[in-house]
Design an enzyme around this catalytic site. Sequence first.
Site, PDB file in Angstrom:
ATOM      1  N   ASP A   1      -2.979  13.976   6.974  1.00 21.20           N
ATOM      2  CA  ASP A   1      -2.495  12.736   6.372  1.00 21.20           C
ATOM      3  C   ASP A   1      -1.271  12.958   5.475  1.00 21.20           C
ATOM      4  O   ASP A   1      -1.382  12.849   4.265  1.00 21.20           O
ATOM      5  CB  ASP A   1      -3.620  12.088   5.554  1.00 21.20           C
ATOM      6  CG  ASP A   1      -3.277  10.676   5.135  1.00 21.20           C
ATOM      7  OD1 ASP A   1      -2.290  10.128   5.645  1.00 21.20           O
ATOM      8  OD2 ASP A   1      -3.985  10.124   4.273  1.00 21.20           O
TER       9      ASP A   1
ATOM     10  N   ASN B   1      -3.115  -1.974   7.635  1.00 19.02           N
ATOM     11  CA  ASN B   1      -4.387  -2.588   7.235  1.00 19.02           C
ATOM     12  C   ASN B   1      -4.086  -4.084   7.190  1.00 19.02           C
ATOM     13  O   ASN B   1      -3.829  -4.664   6.140  1.00 19.02           O
ATOM     14  CB  ASN B   1      -4.832  -2.077   5.864  1.00 19.02           C
ATOM     15  CG  ASN B   1      -5.245  -0.608   5.934  1.00 19.02           C
ATOM     16  OD1 ASN B   1      -5.820  -0.160   6.914  1.00 19.02           O
ATOM     17  ND2 ASN B   1      -4.927   0.142   4.887  1.00 19.02           N
TER      18      ASN B   1
ATOM     19  N   GLU C   1       3.663   9.262  -0.624  1.00 17.66           N
ATOM     20  CA  GLU C   1       2.270   9.124  -1.072  1.00 17.66           C
ATOM     21  C   GLU C   1       1.714  10.412  -1.667  1.00 17.66           C
ATOM     22  O   GLU C   1       1.082  10.394  -2.712  1.00 17.66           O
ATOM     23  CB  GLU C   1       1.403   8.676   0.124  1.00 17.66           C
ATOM     24  CG  GLU C   1      -0.074   8.612  -0.209  1.00 17.66           C
ATOM     25  CD  GLU C   1      -0.938   8.141   0.958  1.00 17.66           C
ATOM     26  OE1 GLU C   1      -0.383   7.787   2.016  1.00 17.66           O
ATOM     27  OE2 GLU C   1      -2.169   8.134   0.797  1.00 17.66           O
TER      28      GLU C   1
ATOM     29  N   LYS D   1      -3.855  -0.444  13.890  1.00 20.63           N
ATOM     30  CA  LYS D   1      -4.766   0.558  13.328  1.00 20.63           C
ATOM     31  C   LYS D   1      -6.169   0.048  13.626  1.00 20.63           C
ATOM     32  O   LYS D   1      -6.600  -0.969  13.075  1.00 20.63           O
ATOM     33  CB  LYS D   1      -4.531   0.650  11.816  1.00 20.63           C
ATOM     34  CG  LYS D   1      -5.555   1.495  11.061  1.00 20.63           C
ATOM     35  CD  LYS D   1      -5.159   1.629   9.582  1.00 20.63           C
ATOM     36  CE  LYS D   1      -6.172   2.410   8.773  1.00 20.63           C
ATOM     37  NZ  LYS D   1      -5.739   2.640   7.382  1.00 20.63           N
TER      38      LYS D   1
ATOM     39  N   GLU E   1     -10.692   3.853   9.047  1.00 24.43           N
ATOM     40  CA  GLU E   1     -10.821   3.474   7.629  1.00 24.43           C
ATOM     41  C   GLU E   1     -11.280   2.020   7.477  1.00 24.43           C
ATOM     42  O   GLU E   1     -10.710   1.250   6.708  1.00 24.43           O
ATOM     43  CB  GLU E   1      -9.505   3.728   6.886  1.00 24.43           C
ATOM     44  CG  GLU E   1      -9.106   5.199   6.914  1.00 24.43           C
ATOM     45  CD  GLU E   1      -7.881   5.548   6.079  1.00 24.43           C
ATOM     46  OE1 GLU E   1      -7.014   4.688   5.908  1.00 24.43           O
ATOM     47  OE2 GLU E   1      -7.826   6.701   5.608  1.00 24.43           O
TER      48      GLU E   1
ATOM     49  N   TRP F   1     -13.002  12.797   2.214  1.00 23.42           N
ATOM     50  CA  TRP F   1     -12.088  12.298   1.185  1.00 23.42           C
ATOM     51  C   TRP F   1     -12.120  13.205  -0.051  1.00 23.42           C
ATOM     52  O   TRP F   1     -11.397  12.969  -1.010  1.00 23.42           O
ATOM     53  CB  TRP F   1     -12.477  10.871   0.746  1.00 23.42           C
ATOM     54  CG  TRP F   1     -12.183   9.811   1.759  1.00 23.42           C
ATOM     55  CD1 TRP F   1     -11.677   9.980   3.018  1.00 23.42           C
ATOM     56  CD2 TRP F   1     -12.374   8.396   1.603  1.00 23.42           C
ATOM     57  NE1 TRP F   1     -11.558   8.767   3.659  1.00 23.42           N
ATOM     58  CE2 TRP F   1     -11.975   7.774   2.809  1.00 23.42           C
ATOM     59  CE3 TRP F   1     -12.848   7.581   0.566  1.00 23.42           C
ATOM     60  CZ2 TRP F   1     -12.039   6.388   3.004  1.00 23.42           C
ATOM     61  CZ3 TRP F   1     -12.912   6.211   0.757  1.00 23.42           C
ATOM     62  CH2 TRP F   1     -12.505   5.627   1.963  1.00 23.42           C
TER      63      TRP F   1
ATOM     64  N   ARG G   1      -2.142   3.364  16.935  1.00 20.21           N
ATOM     65  CA  ARG G   1      -2.162   4.571  16.095  1.00 20.21           C
ATOM     66  C   ARG G   1      -3.323   5.502  16.437  1.00 20.21           C
ATOM     67  O   ARG G   1      -4.428   5.041  16.733  1.00 20.21           O
ATOM     68  CB  ARG G   1      -2.220   4.182  14.610  1.00 20.21           C
ATOM     69  CG  ARG G   1      -1.009   3.396  14.173  1.00 20.21           C
ATOM     70  CD  ARG G   1      -1.176   2.941  12.753  1.00 20.21           C
ATOM     71  NE  ARG G   1      -0.724   3.891  11.766  1.00 20.21           N
ATOM     72  CZ  ARG G   1      -1.398   4.221  10.679  1.00 20.21           C
ATOM     73  NH1 ARG G   1      -2.601   3.734  10.462  1.00 20.21           N
ATOM     74  NH2 ARG G   1      -0.888   5.055   9.795  1.00 20.21           N
TER      75      ARG G   1
ATOM     76  N   HIS H   1      -4.849  18.787   0.544  1.00 17.56           N
ATOM     77  CA  HIS H   1      -5.630  17.591   0.170  1.00 17.56           C
ATOM     78  C   HIS H   1      -6.523  17.799  -1.050  1.00 17.56           C
ATOM     79  O   HIS H   1      -7.710  17.446  -1.031  1.00 17.56           O
ATOM     80  CB  HIS H   1      -6.466  17.113   1.367  1.00 17.56           C
ATOM     81  CG  HIS H   1      -6.582  15.601   1.414  1.00 17.56           C
ATOM     82  ND1 HIS H   1      -6.879  14.825   0.308  1.00 17.56           N
ATOM     83  CD2 HIS H   1      -6.431  14.718   2.444  1.00 17.56           C
ATOM     84  CE1 HIS H   1      -6.908  13.548   0.646  1.00 17.56           C
ATOM     85  NE2 HIS H   1      -6.617  13.451   1.933  1.00 17.56           N
TER      86      HIS H   1
ATOM     87  N   LYS I   1       0.772  10.469  13.277  1.00 15.38           N
ATOM     88  CA  LYS I   1       1.424  11.088  12.116  1.00 15.38           C
ATOM     89  C   LYS I   1       1.884  12.499  12.488  1.00 15.38           C
ATOM     90  O   LYS I   1       1.282  13.128  13.373  1.00 15.38           O
ATOM     91  CB  LYS I   1       0.445  11.143  10.948  1.00 15.38           C
ATOM     92  CG  LYS I   1       0.022   9.754  10.469  1.00 15.38           C
ATOM     93  CD  LYS I   1      -0.844   9.798   9.217  1.00 15.38           C
ATOM     94  CE  LYS I   1      -1.239   8.378   8.831  1.00 15.38           C
ATOM     95  NZ  LYS I   1      -1.985   8.270   7.569  1.00 15.38           N
TER      96      LYS I   1
ATOM     97  N   ARG J   1     -12.054  16.912  10.259  1.00 16.86           N
ATOM     98  CA  ARG J   1     -11.219  15.702  10.330  1.00 16.86           C
ATOM     99  C   ARG J   1      -9.940  15.916  11.136  1.00 16.86           C
ATOM    100  O   ARG J   1      -9.493  15.019  11.845  1.00 16.86           O
ATOM    101  CB  ARG J   1     -10.890  15.228   8.902  1.00 16.86           C
ATOM    102  CG  ARG J   1      -9.974  14.046   8.884  1.00 16.86           C
ATOM    103  CD  ARG J   1      -9.888  13.417   7.508  1.00 16.86           C
ATOM    104  NE  ARG J   1      -8.665  12.631   7.386  1.00 16.86           N
ATOM    105  CZ  ARG J   1      -8.288  12.009   6.283  1.00 16.86           C
ATOM    106  NH1 ARG J   1      -9.029  12.076   5.197  1.00 16.86           N
ATOM    107  NH2 ARG J   1      -7.160  11.332   6.252  1.00 16.86           N
TER     108      ARG J   1
ATOM    109  N   GLU K   1       0.861  -1.180   0.000  1.00 14.54           N
ATOM    110  CA  GLU K   1       0.000   0.000   0.000  1.00 14.54           C
ATOM    111  C   GLU K   1       0.901   1.235   0.000  1.00 14.54           C
ATOM    112  O   GLU K   1       1.802   1.363   0.827  1.00 14.54           O
ATOM    113  CB  GLU K   1      -0.915  -0.018   1.243  1.00 14.54           C
ATOM    114  CG  GLU K   1      -1.892   1.131   1.237  1.00 14.54           C
ATOM    115  CD  GLU K   1      -3.168   0.862   2.032  1.00 14.54           C
ATOM    116  OE1 GLU K   1      -3.404  -0.296   2.452  1.00 14.54           O
ATOM    117  OE2 GLU K   1      -3.942   1.820   2.213  1.00 14.54           O
TER     118      GLU K   1
HETATM  119  C1  GCV Z   1      -2.345   2.257   5.292  1.00  8.96           C
HETATM  120  C2  GCV Z   1      -4.054   7.168   4.357  1.00  8.96           C
HETATM  121  C3  GCV Z   1      -3.496   6.359   3.213  1.00  8.96           C
HETATM  122  C4  GCV Z   1      -3.795   4.872   3.414  1.00  8.96           C
HETATM  123  C5  GCV Z   1      -3.183   4.445   4.752  1.00  8.96           C
HETATM  124  C6  GCV Z   1      -3.784   5.305   5.858  1.00  8.96           C
HETATM  125  C7  GCV Z   1      -3.167   4.986   7.201  1.00  8.96           C
HETATM  126  O1  GCV Z   1      -5.434   7.144   4.337  1.00  8.96           O
HETATM  127  O2  GCV Z   1      -4.023   6.816   1.999  1.00  8.96           O
HETATM  128  O3  GCV Z   1      -3.236   4.157   2.362  1.00  8.96           O
HETATM  129  O4  GCV Z   1      -3.452   3.083   5.010  1.00  8.96           O
HETATM  130  O5  GCV Z   1      -3.538   6.664   5.566  1.00  8.96           O
HETATM  131  O6  GCV Z   1      -2.182   5.623   7.521  1.00  8.96           O
HETATM  132  O7  GCV Z   1      -3.665   4.112   7.889  1.00  8.96           O
END
Ligand code: GCV
Length: 609
Positions: free
Chosen positions: A317, A161, A345, A238, A242, A479, A275, A456, A312, A288, A119
């Site tokens: 993000d 994930n 990313e 996590k 999501e 999103w 997390r 974003h 983070k 958010r 990912e």
């Molecule tokens: C691993 C964002 C990214 C996802 C990532 C998520 C996270 O949404 O786009 O790909 O998932 O962050 O950090 O859990």
Amino acid sequence: MKREMREYVATENNRWWMMVICLSFIICHFSFCVALAEDGSRLWLRNDVGAADSLILKIDIKMPKDDGYRISGNTVTARTPKGLLYGKYAWLRGEQGESHPYFKLRILNHWDNLNGSIERGYAGNSIFWNEEMEFDPQLIKAYAEANASIGINGTVLNNVNASPNMLTRKYIKKVKEIADILRPWGIRVYLSVNFGTPKALGETETADPLDPSVRLWWKKKAAQIYKLIPDFGGFLVKANSEGQPGPFDYGRTHADGANMLADALKPFDGIVMWRSFVYGAKHKGEDRVKQAVSEFAELDGKFRDNVILQSKNGPLDFQPREPYAPIFDQMKQTSQMAELQITQEYLGQGDHLVFLAPMWKEFFSFVSPSKLRGIAGVANIGLDKNWCGHHFAQANWYAFGRLAWNPAMSSRQIAEEWLQLTFDSEKIANKDDLLSMMLRSREACVDYMMPLGLHHIFKFDHHMGPQPDGYIPSYPLEWCPIYYHKADKQGIGFDRTTTTGTGATKQYREPYCSLYDDLKTCPEQYLLWFHHVPWTYRTLSGRTLWEELKYRYQRGVSEVEDFIRIWQESKDGIDEERWKAVDAKLKKQSIDAHEWQRVCTGYFGSFVN
Ligand code: GCV
């Protein structure tokens, strides 16, 4: 299984390591081999060729109790064998004097899936996982050496994930094999776990963290893992984010969930990295960027001492520029770790040259490293021959390790070191220009992607390229780009002030709370992050907001054009293979920067007139 093999150049490091463990005083002779092709596979380790052929290694138990080292001439002294290992690499890059690791936990997070995909990975498939469940031990060893050379001492092997299958016996056995290869290099393995695992595997009826059968399942699972991997590091989680399962599914809190796992790991000294990247769960509909604090602040002090909250650097993000995440201010009695994203990313992925050290240093200027128990970096490593897709992306892996060891290092020092170790700097006439290109690259990216804090507005899902008009009714609103820029006839930007906006500024400690809240004092780099600003507003330059936005888009584009010039001028000093690869990427970066400029000025311009 078809796997691309790197030209791995064997050294005698492994044997060297074994000797180090047994002896307190050794004179070790290294044999060095030349990398066969400049394909980037040797990372920053290529220049050990021709280094001094003898090094004196000494153990000194009077040194401070960590894995630091002291280098004096050709003598490396350390308290631990690991310290000698780190000292050896420091000596190879020319260091003298004493150095100690700042963070105890210096961990890579791989977002690698068990089927081999990654990912947000832009450098090929996973080096650890694939359908065949086979990995190349030489490659893992080379990975271990690269990490050890910059002091990284932990790695999470799979995506946050996480698949419940990760904790099945057959995968744990694979983890043991990987751990056995990494161990001599001082690297512990960790796993991301799916909170719903026992239920998903059909081994319990629920995943409720307060249910005795679930608690027992995790205890037994921990024991099973530690039997095979005695130095296993712990879990990364996590949860309720999501779509991932979590304690909310049973009316429990994050603390209930994290503590259950912490209790299972405690007898083995394992940790839980829980997390805080959550939104749309309990506080759905709230701005958010506020939701992490809303969900976690009331739990401060309720976590076990082997739980670390991992957040983070920014509250949204991994945007090219974010204000720091205020959760670092709010959690006063909970151990915290910062999660940085090495993989790019939102910063041009595998195509853009963006040196990330300045971004991470900026974060540390707001969140003191002294507040953190550790640091995690989302890895940019894959099966590509050069490991990271873009040759200059290697510099970000390198920078993460160096800052994890010593967050006081400057971006310039790190870039200089990396350039020196990565290219044959004797041959490069414009070294200063290359350095300047690296140091300017993050700001250039901010200019062409998100000037003045405009955030974003990326294309959906894959996050490469601009889509400021993005809105898909079936998607969560947060999103969608239009949720973030809020452009209208009056102006642009997200009002997060306390008086007229969402009050996100209130989550910051003073003086930032007041600074950000007031349009007059808000630093321009965060202007549209915190304020909805009229198009006619005069910025510090004297230009109107709209003129300033256009100016900055153009500045970003021009910077990339200058990077192309610099790279052209370095042609004679760099091997053809890497020169061409970077040249092609820079040209793509320029096309992309122009696209950002064209699409964004076109779209936002339609509101201005
Ligand atoms: C691993 C964002 C990214 C996802 C990532 C998520 C996270 O949404 O786009 O790909 O998932 O962050 O950090 O859990």
